[in-house]
Write an enzyme that holds these catalytic residues in place. Structure first.
Site, PDB file in Angstrom:
ATOM      1  CB  CYS A  13     -50.748 -30.747 -18.407  1.00  0.00           C
ATOM      2  SG  CYS A  13     -50.856 -29.448 -19.656  1.00  0.00           S
ATOM      3  NE  ARG A  29     -54.263 -32.494 -18.581  1.00  0.00           N
ATOM      4  CZ  ARG A  29     -53.643 -33.672 -18.572  1.00  0.00           C
ATOM      5  NH1 ARG A  29     -53.960 -34.553 -17.634  1.00  0.00           N
ATOM      6  NH2 ARG A  29     -52.746 -33.964 -19.473  1.00  0.00           N
ATOM      7  CG  ASP A  55     -55.529 -35.430 -22.029  1.00  0.00           C
ATOM      8  OD1 ASP A  55     -56.083 -34.383 -22.397  1.00  0.00           O
ATOM      9  OD2 ASP A  55     -54.654 -36.019 -22.691  1.00  0.00           O
TER      10      ASP A  55
END
Ligand code: 4NP
Length: 152
Positions: A8, A14, A122
């Site tokens: 990420c 994440r 996000d």
């Protein structure tokens, strides 16, 4: 040993969750799972406390992880590179020098929504609910990945 890398932007929200989830579904003797970020702001940082909390609620401990940046060498080390969003996809592909390396990279949500090129949002500026949604998407995708890997 088959090696899988989750990527990420910051490697604190994440991809640490994706690493923890996939690792929990695979035989550690056969599979290695790691994660990295395309940006270097959080190198050496622990996962975000909200990812830690969501993981914990689901029986996973991700506190051992430490942020690191994605490097070209990762194309050689890893067999599969799963990115969380289209921006990570571009950033990682920009570092690839061969078609073989480009072929290792894919958007993780294409495992559950084939060819749709959807991004895992996000959650950094979101509430814990955003992290919960991210967890659910990653859980579903990682179930598919684990089944495919165990078969191969
Ligand atoms: P991640 O989330 O890419 O899922 O780890 C982010 C973490 C930090 C920042 C952005 C996204 N940041 O801007 O610091």
């Amino acid at each position: 040993m088959t090696r899988i890398l989750m990527v990420c932007l910051g490697n604190i929200c994440r991809s640490p969750l994706a690493e923890g989830i996939l690792k929990s579904k695979l035989d550690h003797a056969k599979f290695l799972v790691d994660s990295a970020g395309t940006a270097s702001h959080h190198v050496g940082s622990s996962p975000d406390h909200r990812s830690v909390e969501i993981a914990k609620r689901n029986g996973l401990d991700i506190t051992y992880q430490s942020g690191r940046v994605f490097v070209k060498e990762d194309f050689k080390t890893f067999d599969y590179i799963f990115v969380m969003d289209t921006s990570n996809y571009e950033d990682v592909l920009n570092l690839a020098e061969t078609q073989k390396h480009r072929d290792k990279v894919s958007l993780i949500l294409n495992k559950i929504f084939p060819d749709e090129d959807m991004s895992v949002p996000d959650p950094y500026h979101n509430s814990i609910d955003g992290f919960k949604q991210v967890y659910e998407m990653l859980e579903e995708s990682c179930s598919v990945i684990a089944k495919e890997l165990e078969k191969s």
